[in-house]
Write a protein that holds these residues in place. Structure first.
Motif, PDB file in Angstrom:
ATOM      1  N   THR A 421       1.798  40.451 -10.796  1.00  0.00           N
ATOM      2  CA  THR A 421       3.161  40.728 -10.349  1.00  0.00           C
ATOM      3  C   THR A 421       3.992  41.195 -11.548  1.00  0.00           C
ATOM      4  O   THR A 421       4.163  40.456 -12.520  1.00  0.00           O
ATOM      5  N   THR A 423       7.589  42.213 -12.853  1.00  0.00           N
ATOM      6  CA  THR A 423       8.979  41.927 -12.491  1.00  0.00           C
ATOM      7  C   THR A 423       9.919  42.643 -13.460  1.00  0.00           C
ATOM      8  O   THR A 423       9.708  42.612 -14.679  1.00  0.00           O
ATOM      9  N   ASN A 435      10.259  43.407  -8.103  1.00  0.00           N
ATOM     10  CA  ASN A 435       8.886  43.152  -8.559  1.00  0.00           C
ATOM     11  C   ASN A 435       7.910  43.960  -7.729  1.00  0.00           C
ATOM     12  O   ASN A 435       8.219  44.388  -6.613  1.00  0.00           O
ATOM     13  N   THR A 437       3.571  43.902  -6.968  1.00  0.00           N
ATOM     14  CA  THR A 437       2.303  43.190  -7.163  1.00  0.00           C
ATOM     15  C   THR A 437       1.150  44.137  -6.942  1.00  0.00           C
ATOM     16  O   THR A 437       1.078  44.824  -5.912  1.00  0.00           O
TER      17      THR A 437
END
Length: 808
Positions: A421, A423, A435, A437
């Motif tokens: 992830t 961010t 964010n 992923t």
């Protein structure tokens, strides 16, 4: 001629049937209470039926009961009919008021049949019980006083006065019971409402209904009555507060929760189910900006909220229940919009490589990302990061561009894939973030060796196993995937006495199951030690091996072999002993051997037959037979002893030998005293003197023969180092002229030699040799096992004596 016997057979059969019908025509009645103790006597059948007690055993009296169990039996010594198993009337006669157990008493010689009826009387051995432990009732709170509710009645397997007599209800302000009697006399109870119900005050009433029977002492059973009060719509919904004021920042995400309104209704069921709605006083603009969930009262953002367009929203919310005559309540909500940093930073994945091999090099770039923020100043400056627990790192390559690198070695067996992830957060107040992923999948390489749970396996196998028997499952584990994980099992070849392991054992190459290919014999093979290899299918393949120790467990499959006394003709040994033998004299010694293991080969000796139990004793451990007293004139001249040699196995195996002893009126010494203390009486009578001279001459000749044989044997065996000189064995012709056969038989000579060698601490074994009728007597140390004689220090000495024919 043939018709007359046939007619006679028919007549006899008809007479027998008539006798049986006559004997079975009468019925004898008895009555007993149920649950009598086992062994209790019901009656004396011999006295009641007029049968002589002394003939019961001879006439084979028996009792046939027409039931699933044998509840009673007859004592053949006293003729008593007694309880064999506890009788339960309720089990035997279900739903019957009268219970009979029918049986037949049958005698033979002559055949007679008596019919017996045993009435089983009821006792109060069962407590009342309800078919349901819990009775559930739903009663509306608007039910009128005096209303009746039927309850399930209790059941008591007993009958008559022992059945249910009355019911009782636990103390209650709202309920009571009324007992009713059915046409069949059964008792049941109705529940009566004596006071109005209010669900909001008490929603559930827990009562206890007790049923009591009429037995002495009385028994009882209980059931729980749960009365659930059903609701009526007599309460309006109410909000937690009449007015709500909410602060909401602009650009709140669509669907985000603004406030959760909660209204409650003291009713239940549909009367308490609430529907939320806007009132007519709520503007269309407000209803377009915010959504109201009619089921749970959630107010959420419906469209983009902008502080510059609209700053205050007012609304009125109504909560209405779903009762038949619905009731409602209302509240007011004011939403205040506040200004904020309303542009979120954005992430864009420009390049991403997945999957990758687990041995990817450190610092390899797997992704390139870019970040941006439409705001200006500090609100447009962003920071990017990933979790510190991941084996990856971010490195800035240019303005707003970052590379995602591998920072540590990867291992697919520990973590097969990573959710990374990324961010980004701006520096506004309050800061905004976003964010992204990405999932990185790792490809397997063959980097793990198959592993067995143990490095050494000890597998016990019972001898006489069936060929193809499964011995064990040796399974290795490889944490790799696919072909790197597929294992093949092999037995590493090893020869034992020119036999390959693959001829003795087999392993399933797919699952590691180990099988025996032959039947093992503990007396021949006691253990095997070899290796098993597990190899995966990777490129290149990896493998590991494990040591397997097969231990053959002994079974008691060898019968003891009696090696002394030696038997020339079957299992009977004939010996002669002086009638003047003293008490405690060693007459003979029985020796048996067993090729099983130590536990199974432990042998004990017992007399199976002893002509005179007061004359001879047998040591159960060493097999020595001794006299318990001196012979008397009343003792028979011929004694027969049958000795059994039994091993310690389970089940035990045995062998027997029969020794026939004849007493002679001579002064000849017993075998135990030939080399020890001289006899206390005069042995130099004329006959005894001749015997001593004869025996001495024969012994001298035998000694000369043995010495000559030793010299010749040693000269023959000198060139060969493989055959050491022999000292402790003698081969003799069966019909040796050692002594006069009328006094000492050939077997007696072998006994003399055996007893003399036994006192010297050696074991003497006589066995046939391949040629002719000669026999070998081996003199071995006591500590040497029979199976070790071929390799032990004790050798075999052979001598040939002159064969002469002797008549007995």
């Amino acid at each position: 001629m043939d018709a007359q016997p046939t007619v006679m057979k028919y007549v006899a059969t008809l007479l027998l049937l008539s006798a049986l019908v006559y004997t079975a025509s009468s019925v004898t009645h008895y009555s007993i209470p149920e649950e009598m103790e086992v062994g209790s006597v019901v009656a004396n059948l011999a006295a009641d039926l007029g049968i002589d007690v002394q003939t019961l055993e001879r006439r084979k009296i028996r009792l046939d009961i027409l039931a699933s169990k044998k509840y009673l039996d007859v004592n053949k010594d006293s003729g008593d009919l007694f309880i064999l198993e506890r009788i339960d009337r309720e089990y035997l006669c279900i739903s019957k008021t009268v219970c009979y157990l029918k049986m037949e008493v049958i005698l033979e010689n002559p055949v007679r049949i008596f019919n017996i009826e045993l009435e089983i009387m009821d006792i109060n051995d069962n407590a009342p019980y309800f078919r349901r432990d819990t009775i559930n009732l739903d009663v509306s709170e608007s039910t009128a006083v005096g209303e009746r509710f039927s309850l399930s009645n209790a059941v008591d397997p007993d009958i008559g006065s022992n059945s249910i007599k009355s019911y009782y209800l636990s103390e209650s302000a709202n309920f009571d019971i009324e007992i009713q009697t059915g046409r069949d006399g059964s008792k049941f109870a109705d529940l009566i409402l004596k006071k109005a119900l209010d669900r909001e005050e008490q929603a559930v009433h827990n009562l206890i209904l007790t049923a009591v029977d009429g037995g002495v002492p009385a028994r009882s059973g209980t059931a729980s009555i749960i009365v659930r009060v059903l609701d009526t719509n007599d309460n309006a919904p109410q909000f937690d507060k009449d007015n709500y004021t909410i602060n909401l920042t602009e650009n709140a995400p669509i669907g985000s929760l603004v406030v959760k309104l909660n209204a409650t209704d003291r009713d239940e069921g549909s009367n308490s189910d609430i529907i939320y709605s806007y009132s007519l006083y709520t503007s269309e603009k407000t209803q377009q900006a915010f959504s109201l969930n009619p089921d749970n009262g959630d107010i959420r953002v419906k469209e983009m909220i902008n502080y510059e367009d609209f700053r205050i929203y007012d609304m009125e919310i109504i909560a209405t229940d779903k009762g038949a005559n619905s009731l409602s309540g209302k509240c007011k909500v004011k939403i205040l919009i506040t200004d904020m940093n309303d542009n979120h930073p954005e992430i864009s994945i420009k390049s991403f490589t997945s999957p990758v091999k687990e041995d990817i090099a450190v610092n390899t770039v797997i992704a390139v990302v870019s970040v941006s923020d439409k705001d200006s100043g500090e609100n447009g400056q962003v920071d990017i990061h990933i979790s510190d627990d991941l084996p990856f790192a971010l490195k800035e390559s240019s303005d707003n561009y970052y590379e995602l690198l591998v920072s540590e070695p990867l291992d697919r067996e520990k973590v097969p894939e990573y959710d990374i992830t990324i961010t980004v957060t701006d520096r506004g107040n309050p800061p905004l973030s976003d964010n992204e992923t990405i999932t990185l999948e790792l490809l397997d390489i063959n980097d793990n060796v198959p592993q067995f749970p143990q490095t050494f396996y000890t597998i016990p196998v019972m001898e006489n196993n069936a060929p193809g028997a499964l011995l064990s499952s040796l399974t290795a584990i490889d944490p790799d995937l696919h072909e790197n994980q597929y294992l093949v099992y092999f037995i590493i070849e090893k020869e034992i006495v020119n036999t390959s392991m693959s001829m003795l054992f087999s392993i399933n190459p797919e699952n590691g199951n180990l099988y025996a290919l032959k039947t093992f014999d503990y007396e021949i093979e006691k253990e095997f030690l070899f290796h098993i290899e597990a190899r995966d299918s990777g490129v290149p393949p990896l493998s590991s091996n494990v040591t397997v120790h097969i231990i053959i467990m002994d079974q008691n499959d060898n019968t003891p072999l009696i090696v002394s006394p030696w038997r020339a003709h079957g299992s009977v040994v004939e010996e002669k002993i002086p009638r003047s033998t003293d008490k405690g004299t060693l007459i003979a010694k029985v020796i048996a051997i067993d090729s099983d293991s130590v536990h199974n080969s432990r042998i004990t000796y017992q007399f199976l037959h002893n002509t005179d139990a007061t004359l001879f004793s047998l040591d159960q451990y060493n097999g020595e037979i001794r006299t318990m007293r001196m012979f008397s004139y009343r003792d028979s001249r011929h004694q027969q002893l049958v000795v059994i040699a039994k091993d310690n196995g389970e089940p035990a195996l045995s062998a027997t030998v029969t020794i026939k002893l004849s007493t002679v009126e001579t002064a000849l010494k017993t075998y135990a005293d030939m080399t020890e203390v001289p006899l206390g009486y005069d042995i130099f009578s004329d006959l005894n003197l001749y015997l001593v001279i004869g025996l001495g001459s024969v012994s001298f000749l035998l000694l000369i023969t043995i010495l000559v044989t030793i010299v010749l044997k040693c000269q023959k065996t000198k060139p060969s180092k493989a055959a050491p000189p022999c000292r402790n064995s003698v081969i003799s012709e069966r019909n040796s002229t050692i002594a006069d056969s009328t006094l000492v038989s050939n077997d007696a000579y072998w006994y003399s030699l055996f007893l003399a060698e036994t006192r010297k601490g050696k074991l003497v074994v006589r066995q046939p040799v391949p040629k002719g009728a000669r026999y070998v007597v081996s003199s071995l140390p006591r500590s040497t096992g029979l199976t070790e004689t071929s390799d032990s220090a004790a050798s075999t000495l052979q001598a040939s004596t002159t064969t002469s024919s002797s008549s007995t």
